[in-house]
Write a protein that holds these residues in place. Structure first.
Motif, PDB file in Angstrom:
ATOM      1  N   PHE A   1      26.778  11.380  -2.136  1.00  0.00           N
ATOM      2  CA  PHE A   1      27.067  10.502  -1.597  1.00  0.00           C
ATOM      3  C   PHE A   1      27.425   9.009  -2.576  1.00  0.00           C
ATOM      4  CE2 PHE A   1      24.651   6.158  -0.334  1.00  0.00           C
ATOM      5  CZ  PHE A   1      25.735   5.937  -0.012  1.00  0.00           C
ATOM      6  N   ASN A   2      26.514   9.894  -3.968  1.00  0.00           N
ATOM      7  CA  ASN A   2      26.717   8.316  -5.178  1.00  0.00           C
ATOM      8  C   ASN A   2      27.598   8.450  -5.276  1.00  0.00           C
ATOM      9  OD1 ASN A   2      23.870   7.669  -3.967  1.00  0.00           O
ATOM     10  ND2 ASN A   2      22.884   9.061  -5.900  1.00  0.00           N
ATOM     11  N   THR A   3      28.716   9.637  -5.680  1.00  0.00           N
ATOM     12  CA  THR A   3      29.711   9.876  -6.393  1.00  0.00           C
ATOM     13  C   THR A   3      30.772   8.698  -5.361  1.00  0.00           C
ATOM     14  OG1 THR A   3      30.365  11.921  -5.870  1.00  0.00           O
ATOM     15  CG2 THR A   3      29.437  11.177  -7.797  1.00  0.00           C
ATOM     16  N   ALA A   4      31.270   9.052  -4.494  1.00  0.00           N
ATOM     17  CA  ALA A   4      31.921   8.843  -2.739  1.00  0.00           C
ATOM     18  C   ALA A   4      31.774   6.772  -3.236  1.00  0.00           C
ATOM     19  CB  ALA A   4      31.240   9.369  -1.570  1.00  0.00           C
ATOM     20  N   ALA A   5      29.962   6.618  -2.939  1.00  0.00           N
ATOM     21  CA  ALA A   5      30.095   5.150  -3.163  1.00  0.00           C
ATOM     22  C   ALA A   5      30.127   4.349  -4.103  1.00  0.00           C
ATOM     23  CB  ALA A   5      28.189   4.833  -2.787  1.00  0.00           C
ATOM     24  N   SER A   6      29.879   4.670  -5.564  1.00  0.00           N
ATOM     25  CA  SER A   6      31.150   4.749  -6.431  1.00  0.00           C
ATOM     26  C   SER A   6      32.204   5.025  -6.617  1.00  0.00           C
ATOM     27  CB  SER A   6      30.488   5.207  -7.455  1.00  0.00           C
ATOM     28  OG  SER A   6      30.323   5.224  -9.153  1.00  0.00           O
ATOM     29  N   LYS A   7      32.840   5.481  -6.267  1.00  0.00           N
ATOM     30  CA  LYS A   7      34.459   5.153  -6.434  1.00  0.00           C
ATOM     31  C   LYS A   7      34.704   4.448  -6.088  1.00  0.00           C
ATOM     32  CE  LYS A   7      34.847   9.006  -8.322  1.00  0.00           C
ATOM     33  NZ  LYS A   7      36.108  10.385  -9.460  1.00  0.00           N
ATOM     34  N   LEU A   8      33.909   4.221  -4.285  1.00  0.00           N
ATOM     35  CA  LEU A   8      34.569   3.387  -3.288  1.00  0.00           C
ATOM     36  C   LEU A   8      33.876   2.143  -3.873  1.00  0.00           C
ATOM     37  CD1 LEU A   8      32.723   5.031  -0.220  1.00  0.00           C
ATOM     38  CD2 LEU A   8      35.200   4.182  -0.511  1.00  0.00           C
ATOM     39  N   ASP A   9      33.636   1.630  -4.581  1.00  0.00           N
ATOM     40  CA  ASP A   9      33.310   0.861  -5.393  1.00  0.00           C
ATOM     41  C   ASP A   9      34.182   0.572  -6.278  1.00  0.00           C
ATOM     42  OD1 ASP A   9      31.319  -0.670  -3.080  1.00  0.00           O
ATOM     43  OD2 ASP A   9      29.735   0.679  -5.072  1.00  0.00           O
ATOM     44  N   LYS A  10      34.299   1.332  -7.047  1.00  0.00           N
ATOM     45  CA  LYS A  10      36.073   0.502  -8.101  1.00  0.00           C
ATOM     46  C   LYS A  10      36.839   0.513  -7.616  1.00  0.00           C
ATOM     47  CE  LYS A  10      33.433   2.840 -11.635  1.00  0.00           C
ATOM     48  NZ  LYS A  10      32.966   4.879 -12.793  1.00  0.00           N
ATOM     49  N   ALA A  11      37.423   0.991  -6.428  1.00  0.00           N
ATOM     50  CA  ALA A  11      39.013   0.769  -5.625  1.00  0.00           C
ATOM     51  C   ALA A  11      38.725  -0.564  -5.055  1.00  0.00           C
ATOM     52  CB  ALA A  11      38.345   1.922  -5.263  1.00  0.00           C
ATOM     53  N   ALA A  12      37.228  -0.886  -4.991  1.00  0.00           N
ATOM     54  CA  ALA A  12      37.483  -1.695  -3.846  1.00  0.00           C
ATOM     55  C   ALA A  12      37.250  -3.334  -5.748  1.00  0.00           C
ATOM     56  CB  ALA A  12      36.499  -2.354  -3.027  1.00  0.00           C
ATOM     57  N   GLN A  13      36.570  -3.149  -6.547  1.00  0.00           N
ATOM     58  CA  GLN A  13      36.956  -3.744  -7.290  1.00  0.00           C
ATOM     59  C   GLN A  13      38.727  -4.348  -7.999  1.00  0.00           C
ATOM     60  OE1 GLN A  13      34.662  -2.104 -10.900  1.00  0.00           O
ATOM     61  NE2 GLN A  13      33.824  -4.673 -11.311  1.00  0.00           N
ATOM     62  N   LYS A  14      38.871  -2.496  -7.935  1.00  0.00           N
ATOM     63  CA  LYS A  14      40.243  -2.724  -8.797  1.00  0.00           C
ATOM     64  C   LYS A  14      41.515  -3.740  -7.607  1.00  0.00           C
ATOM     65  CE  LYS A  14      39.127  -0.480 -12.352  1.00  0.00           C
ATOM     66  NZ  LYS A  14      39.051  -1.069 -13.366  1.00  0.00           N
TER      67      LYS A  14
ATOM     68  N   LYS B   1      42.662   6.428  -6.495  1.00  0.00           N
ATOM     69  CA  LYS B   1      42.980   6.388  -4.987  1.00  0.00           C
ATOM     70  C   LYS B   1      42.802   8.100  -4.223  1.00  0.00           C
ATOM     71  CE  LYS B   1      44.686   3.251  -0.983  1.00  0.00           C
ATOM     72  NZ  LYS B   1      45.454   2.410  -0.382  1.00  0.00           N
ATOM     73  N   SER B   2      42.939   8.764  -5.119  1.00  0.00           N
ATOM     74  CA  SER B   2      43.214  10.186  -4.689  1.00  0.00           C
ATOM     75  C   SER B   2      41.485  10.215  -5.095  1.00  0.00           C
ATOM     76  CB  SER B   2      44.830  10.951  -5.477  1.00  0.00           C
ATOM     77  OG  SER B   2      44.561  12.590  -4.647  1.00  0.00           O
ATOM     78  N   ALA B   3      41.696   9.885  -5.946  1.00  0.00           N
ATOM     79  CA  ALA B   3      39.998  10.574  -6.340  1.00  0.00           C
ATOM     80  C   ALA B   3      38.673  10.437  -5.504  1.00  0.00           C
ATOM     81  CB  ALA B   3      39.764   9.787  -7.383  1.00  0.00           C
ATOM     82  N   MET B   4      38.927   8.762  -4.974  1.00  0.00           N
ATOM     83  CA  MET B   4      38.442   8.309  -3.796  1.00  0.00           C
ATOM     84  C   MET B   4      38.018   9.573  -2.587  1.00  0.00           C
ATOM     85  SD  MET B   4      38.450   4.473  -2.444  1.00  0.00           S
ATOM     86  CE  MET B   4      39.625   5.309  -1.457  1.00  0.00           C
ATOM     87  N   ARG B   5      39.327   9.291  -2.796  1.00  0.00           N
ATOM     88  CA  ARG B   5      39.434   9.779  -1.308  1.00  0.00           C
ATOM     89  C   ARG B   5      38.906  11.384  -1.235  1.00  0.00           C
ATOM     90  NH1 ARG B   5      45.765   9.089  -0.304  1.00  0.00           N
ATOM     91  NH2 ARG B   5      45.551   6.529   0.766  1.00  0.00           N
TER      92      ARG B   5
END
Length: 86
Positions: A50-63, A25-29
């Motif tokens: 933006f692409n890395t942030a979107a990816s991290k957001l998607d992974k956090a949502a997936q988890k 979550k910290s990495a996502m933020r």
């Protein structure tokens, strides 16, 4: 602290999962903040960030760390800012 062996194991696994979730979550933020900063300053790396942030957001949502609609909303707002800046 519980006395039953399975409950003790459960506490340990919960603590390990909590620690992992905090780092994800910290990495996502951090990724979102970096992308926002790059968009505001019109950096060339804004698209990549933006692409890395979107990816991290998607992974956090997936988890299950962030609700999937909250992640989609954050991605949408980031994209809107990026398009307005260009």
């Amino acid at each position: 602290m519980p006395n039953i062996k399975s409950a003790i194991k459960r506490v340990k696994t919960n603590e390990a999962k909590k620690a992992h979730n905090i780092t994800v979550k910290s990495a996502m933020r951090t990724a979102v903040k970096k992308a926002e900063a790059a968009i505001v300053t019109n950096e060339d790396t804004a698209k990549e960030l933006f692409n890395t942030a979107a990816s991290k957001l998607d992974k956090a949502a997936q988890k299950g760390l962030v609700h999937k609609k909250a992640a989609a909303r954050k991605k949408s707002r980031l994209m809107k800012r990026m398009n307005a800046a260009q």
